[in-house]
Write a protein that holds these residues in place. Sequence first.
Motif, mmCIF file in Angstrom:
data_model
loop_
_atom_site.group_PDB
_atom_site.id
_atom_site.type_symbol
_atom_site.label_atom_id
_atom_site.label_comp_id
_atom_site.label_asym_id
_atom_site.label_seq_id
_atom_site.Cartn_x
_atom_site.Cartn_y
_atom_site.Cartn_z
ATOM 1 N N GLY A 130 0.831 -1.209 0.000
ATOM 2 C CA GLY A 130 0.000 0.000 0.000
ATOM 3 C C GLY A 130 0.861 1.252 0.000
ATOM 4 O O GLY A 130 0.589 2.216 -0.720
ATOM 5 N N GLY A 131 1.908 1.240 0.795
ATOM 6 C CA GLY A 131 2.819 2.383 0.858
ATOM 7 C C GLY A 131 3.568 2.579 -0.443
ATOM 8 O O GLY A 131 3.779 3.715 -0.890
ATOM 9 N N ILE A 132 3.979 1.491 -1.067
ATOM 10 C CA ILE A 132 4.715 1.584 -2.335
ATOM 11 C C ILE A 132 3.844 2.248 -3.399
ATOM 12 O O ILE A 132 4.264 3.183 -4.083
ATOM 13 N N VAL A 133 2.607 1.792 -3.515
ATOM 14 C CA VAL A 133 1.753 2.342 -4.575
ATOM 15 C C VAL A 133 1.317 3.772 -4.230
ATOM 16 O O VAL A 133 1.308 4.650 -5.094
ATOM 17 N N ALA A 134 1.023 4.045 -2.969
ATOM 18 C CA ALA A 134 0.653 5.414 -2.574
ATOM 19 C C ALA A 134 1.789 6.384 -2.892
ATOM 20 O O ALA A 134 1.571 7.465 -3.450
ATOM 21 N N ILE A 149 -0.390 -7.967 -4.016
ATOM 22 C CA ILE A 149 -0.798 -6.636 -4.468
ATOM 23 C C ILE A 149 -2.040 -6.138 -3.725
ATOM 24 O O ILE A 149 -2.347 -4.945 -3.727
ATOM 25 N N LEU A 150 -2.727 -7.065 -3.053
ATOM 26 C CA LEU A 150 -4.023 -6.683 -2.477
ATOM 27 C C LEU A 150 -3.938 -5.587 -1.405
ATOM 28 O O LEU A 150 -4.836 -4.764 -1.318
ATOM 29 N N PRO A 151 -2.891 -5.524 -0.568
ATOM 30 C CA PRO A 151 -2.821 -4.370 0.345
ATOM 31 C C PRO A 151 -2.787 -3.026 -0.392
ATOM 32 O O PRO A 151 -3.101 -1.995 0.197
ATOM 33 N N ALA A 152 -2.416 -3.032 -1.667
ATOM 34 C CA ALA A 152 -2.376 -1.795 -2.461
ATOM 35 C C ALA A 152 -3.661 -1.586 -3.255
ATOM 36 O O ALA A 152 -3.772 -0.629 -4.033
ATOM 37 N N PHE A 153 -4.619 -2.466 -3.058
ATOM 38 C CA PHE A 153 -5.815 -2.419 -3.918
ATOM 39 C C PHE A 153 -6.556 -1.090 -3.786
ATOM 40 O O PHE A 153 -6.990 -0.509 -4.775
ATOM 41 N N ASP A 154 -6.693 -0.587 -2.569
ATOM 42 C CA ASP A 154 -7.395 0.692 -2.368
ATOM 43 C C ASP A 154 -6.675 1.813 -3.111
ATOM 44 O O ASP A 154 -7.318 2.661 -3.744
ATOM 45 N N GLN A 155 -5.365 1.824 -3.047
ATOM 46 C CA GLN A 155 -4.598 2.854 -3.751
ATOM 47 C C GLN A 155 -4.820 2.764 -5.258
ATOM 48 O O GLN A 155 -4.951 3.780 -5.935
ATOM 49 N N LEU A 156 -4.843 1.540 -5.781
ATOM 50 C CA LEU A 156 -5.013 1.377 -7.223
ATOM 51 C C LEU A 156 -6.426 1.743 -7.658
ATOM 52 O O LEU A 156 -6.627 2.439 -8.660
ATOM 53 N N VAL A 157 -7.407 1.306 -6.873
ATOM 54 C CA VAL A 157 -8.806 1.470 -7.279
ATOM 55 C C VAL A 157 -9.308 2.877 -6.959
ATOM 56 O O VAL A 157 -9.888 3.553 -7.812
ATOM 57 N N SER A 158 -9.083 3.320 -5.717
ATOM 58 C CA SER A 158 -9.689 4.579 -5.269
ATOM 59 C C SER A 158 -8.855 5.790 -5.647
ATOM 60 O O SER A 158 -9.357 6.906 -5.640
ATOM 61 N N GLU A 159 -7.581 5.584 -5.918
ATOM 62 C CA GLU A 159 -6.704 6.728 -6.165
ATOM 63 C C GLU A 159 -6.125 6.720 -7.588
ATOM 64 O O GLU A 159 -6.452 7.585 -8.386
ATOM 65 N N ALA A 160 -5.265 5.752 -7.906
ATOM 66 C CA ALA A 160 -4.605 5.764 -9.225
ATOM 67 C C ALA A 160 -5.630 5.810 -10.356
ATOM 68 O O ALA A 160 -5.510 6.600 -11.292
ATOM 69 N N ALA A 161 -6.642 4.979 -10.237
ATOM 70 C CA ALA A 161 -7.604 4.848 -11.330
ATOM 71 C C ALA A 161 -8.557 6.038 -11.429
ATOM 72 O O ALA A 161 -9.172 6.259 -12.463
ATOM 73 N N ARG A 162 -8.706 6.803 -10.344
ATOM 74 C CA ARG A 162 -9.747 7.830 -10.305
ATOM 75 C C ARG A 162 -9.222 9.255 -10.328
ATOM 76 O O ARG A 162 -9.992 10.205 -10.468
ATOM 77 N N LEU A 163 -7.918 9.398 -10.139
ATOM 78 C CA LEU A 163 -7.351 10.722 -9.910
ATOM 79 C C LEU A 163 -7.607 11.671 -11.085
ATOM 80 O O LEU A 163 -8.048 12.807 -10.903
ATOM 81 N N ARG A 164 -7.341 11.214 -12.287
ATOM 82 C CA ARG A 164 -7.521 12.078 -13.461
ATOM 83 C C ARG A 164 -8.992 12.495 -13.607
ATOM 84 O O ARG A 164 -9.310 13.662 -13.840
ATOM 85 N N TYR A 165 -9.876 11.508 -13.446
ATOM 86 C CA TYR A 165 -11.306 11.745 -13.654
ATOM 87 C C TYR A 165 -11.851 12.732 -12.622
ATOM 88 O O TYR A 165 -12.483 13.722 -12.960
#
Lengths: 337, 421
Positions: free
Chosen positions: A61-65, A87-103
Amino acid sequence: MPTMNMIQALNSALDVMLTEDPNTLIFGEDVGYFGGVFRVTDGLQKKHGLTRCFDAPISEGGIVATAIGMGAFGLRPIPEIQFADYILPAFDQLVSEAARLRYRSNGEFWAPITVRSPYGGGIFGGQTHSQSPEAIFAHITGLKTVIPSNPYDAKGLLIASIEDDDPVIFLEPKRLYNGPFDGRHEQALKTWAGDPMAEVPAGRYTVPLGKAAIVREGTEATVLAYGTMVHVALAGIEDSGVDAELIDLRSIVPLDVDAIVASVKKTGRCVILHEASRFGGFGGELSALVQERCFYHLKSAVQRVAGWDTPYPHAFEWDYFPGPARLAAALKRTMED
Amino acid sequence: MGHYPSSTSVEIMQNRPSLRLHIPEPVARPGDAPAFDRSLIPEPGDTRRPETTSAEADMRDLPFGLVRVLDDSGEASGPWNPKLPTETLLAGLRAMLLTRAFDERLFRAHRQGKTSFYMKSTGEEAIGAAQSLFLDRDDMCFPTYRVLSWLMARNYPLIDLCNQIFSNEKDPLKGRQLPILYSARDYGFYSLSGNVGSRFGHAVGWAMASAFKGGQSIALAYIGEGTTAEGDFHEALTFASVYRAPVILCVTNNQWAISSFSGIAGADETTFAAKALAYGLPGLRVDGNDFLAVWAATEWAAERARMNLGATLIELYTYRASGHSTSDDPTKYRPADEAEAWPLGDPVERLKTHMIGLGLWDEDRHAALQAELDAEVRAAVKEAEAVGTLGKSKPSVKEMFEGVFKDPDWRVVEQRRELGI
């Protein structure tokens, strides 16, 4: 042209990008001095310096954040998650942040990160070193998911992913790192030596995201696969005696739906092969797309060959693994319908 | 016979107390007199100000102190007094008053059905105002939804806030985001999200990137005290510590996470500033209702960050004077008059009293400024209402399909066609 296995090809892609783009950097568990548990980042810290390739705490989670924050600043981070199972501890970062930031920010911020992660089975890794989580990422709006099947594609797709301005999950079939594997596990290990797809240019080139490859042309059925399963599919087609066309999707998001539709309209039959569990797997989406777009061309029901709906079992590796025999049987079935 | 208990161990077991599960409860609930018996509140001057170059090991008392400048009578004293010029005090007061005026009016707009949602930052206005005014334009803050005063201090256009809140045709975020979850890159304000905590680590990454590039800018992040229980908090502190990131990590301890008092996040056991100790980071506990204290602590932490001495954890000790959001009724879980009893007072009143004491300000000018700001807010709301309130106006539906990726893929192209737009 140099011959490379997939590890060397990926290493070469990272080396090229660290050389050409001063905004790239690599970090992850054990990737620095040691060069990664699969050696993909071997030598990069020594060549490019400590700040370009360094170790991270055991904190997916920290790595992806951290990578997202770097991406928002203007860098192109290439974090590694040691196994896709982690990868699952990073799932929130990928789903709620990386994937949504631009939008959500109307383009004020975005995360041009490429998260590399070895995935898939066939190495007796048990439940926690064997899984194929691609479908859960494909379902997330705003993420791209890329899966190479050979050294040439691995390098070109990785460079294209790093240069892409959107977040990419780059899944590396670890059973293919050192050689092609067609699922015939009782046979001697093969290396990439002599394989035309192991001829890899030393410099920069890209393989575009969203362009499938026709690995084998055929007329009677279409087989859709990616990653390790491309090689399993070739063996299964050979065993079946069916003149099947094999499509390597290379990325499942973006998906080359045109290539799929053109092939199925030509052959009238479709078999989908993936290693992940069948229920809710990406094969379900492929099957739906094929029947929505090719219904009147289909001569038989779309078939799925996949891992069973169990956790990845250690002692039963080859009972679980969807090998060439299961694909051949599905191809024969589809011809009988 | 090793697995049979001996007579001695049976005796010991009989003398042991039964285990008890502890569930923390606040001192006061509805109907009780408000009480803050557990609050640790030293006087201004009690908490020392170490040199900014001090080693972390020499500052481990700070998380249990309280950085204060203004005393109860509004007088500034002690080593943390930043001795700000008049125009800075005035800019701070203005940003805080504007935030309060805006919150009051837009909260009412929700009650009138003009928006789906609103959240006030009442009682916490000093935090964003001081930090926004202090930090450089190139620095980046990673906000929570309760630091509107950051934007107010930088004169973010009120009309853009209103249009976003009404999700109307001129919404700067094109109708894609819940009201008040702003994004304002040019104002050093990172994109907000409703998932609390998930941007705390982004600030660390952003700061690491700034250091990687050999730049000048630093980052500041906020997290609520309730959210310190998330893994995001631990991850961010770990990375900030390991890589000595130039970042200021702030916990706004406003005592309440919706209906859960701060004890549910561990406040009965230690301070939130003390979480820094395990990471080898300096931890400051700061009176968040004291504009001057917030300024001074931020200045101290920023100086360390800019000197490559790494991150600081700041607990901003404050009180959420209003409900969590328009969907909340705090009288259901805490005494209705708890806000008035908060021992550190109202940040607006405290700065005002201080300025009056210095002879820089008076009641008449204060009332005039309030009226002026209220008129500004009213004009902006009116202008936004003319564009349209929720449901009366919205951006083109095409916008729904934009920005998923940099370039749209076939799915959104086809689906837009399917919707007929």
